[in-house]
Write an enzyme that holds these catalytic residues in place. Structure first.
Site, PDB file in Angstrom:
ATOM      1  CG  HIS A  68      -0.210   0.724   2.148  1.00 18.75           C
ATOM      2  ND1 HIS A  68       0.203  -0.541   2.920  1.00 18.75           N
ATOM      3  CD2 HIS A  68      -0.255   2.183   2.662  1.00 18.75           C
ATOM      4  CE1 HIS A  68       0.463  -0.358   4.608  1.00 18.75           C
ATOM      5  NE2 HIS A  68       0.110   1.422   4.114  1.00 18.75           N
ATOM      6  CG  ASP A 115       0.035  -3.568   2.912  1.00 17.50           C
ATOM      7  OD1 ASP A 115       0.361  -3.363   2.111  1.00 17.50           O
ATOM      8  OD2 ASP A 115      -0.317  -3.566   3.833  1.00 17.50           O
ATOM      9  N   GLY A 211       1.992   6.521   9.077  1.00 22.02           N
ATOM     10  CA  GLY A 211       3.780   7.029   9.307  1.00 22.02           C
ATOM     11  C   GLY A 211       4.994   5.898   9.130  1.00 22.02           C
TER      12      GLY A 211
END
Length: 264
Positions: A68, A115, A211
């Site tokens: 992602h 992912d 983040g």
């Protein structure tokens, strides 16, 4: 045998991985703190127009990150970066040559799994006392409940380890004990969102946060080496420290051979 499997098996056998010259301080970590500089020498910052994610150096010219995180066409990685506000000298800046995203990744469903992505670098990193690959786990390796693991929280827009916390400019670390799949998949925890191809770790006051995506879940093996067991994937939408919603990591050991890297 596809090239991803060859790559991962060969890297797992490389000697010299997972043993930092500057040992991480794991004695005082409670709710997270600034990491000892260069104690996680495989941690990278992934940048496009700005820092976007973290990642892990797994070979001199290969980086592991989250699928992602790949939303632009051009990236570079920064190695040996501790303070993003300073150029301290040992940093290495290397452009990404090719990006390989898991073929079953669905960017509309992060909780569906897969992912994970591999990045091939244009040139190999210079391996030294501040830059070193992490070790990769054995195929299908599992982690015990409450096993202590440490995500190195990238300073790329990191909000430390709690929702609304101050953004950090230096690399952070936190102790996130593993939560067994049998617990994490309960209906009052993550339920069906917790797949066997994922690792749950932390929870409540301890969590990766916005983040930190793509960065490693570092777990120490019996051989004293550090292994990247997970890739930071997602947290609960209500906040990073929502009770019974530990951070979810893509389980590296479950995905050998499934990245389907067919071209180099």
């Amino acid at each position: 045998m596809d090239l991803a499997l060859i790559l991962l098996l060969s890297v797992a056998a490389v000697s010299g991985c997972g043993v930092p010259s500057y040992q991480p301080d794991t004695n005082r970590v409670v709710n997270g703190e600034e990491a000892r500089p260069y104690s996680w020498p495989w941690q990278i910052s992934l940048e496009s127009f700005f820092p976007t994610c973290g990642g892990t150096l797994i070979a001199p010219n290969w980086v592991l990150t989250a699928a992602h995180c790949i939303t632009f066409h051009t990236y570079r990685v920064v190695l040996a970066e501790h303070d993003m506000n300073k150029e301290e000298g040992p940093e290495q800046f290397i452009m990404v040559e090719k990006m390989f995203i898991h073929p079953k990744w669905n960017d509309n469903c992060v909780s569906c799994g897969n992912d994970i992505a591999l990045l091939k670098l244009e040139t190999s990193a210079v391996i030294n006392d501040k830059v070193l690959p992490a070790c990769l786990p054995q195929h299908s390796e599992t982690l015990a409940h409450n096993e202590p693991c440490y995500p190195a929280l990238s300073s790329a827009n990191t909000q430390l380890i709690w929702t609304g916390g101050p953004k950090a400019t230096t690399l952070q670390q936190a102790l996130l004990p593993v939560v067994d799949h049998s617990i994490c998949s309960r209906s009052d925890w993550w339920g069906s969102s917790a797949k066997t191809t994922m690792i749950c770790a932390g929870g409540e006051s301890k969590s990766a946060c916005h983040g930190d995506s793509g960065g490693p879940l570092n777990c120490k093996g019996r051989d004293g080496k550090w292994y990247v067991q997970g890739v930071t994937s997602f947290v609960d939408g209500r906040g990073c420290n929502t009770p019974q919603r530990p951070t979810m990591f893509t389980r590296v050991a479950s995905l050998y051979g499934k990245l389907n890297v067919l071209k180099q």
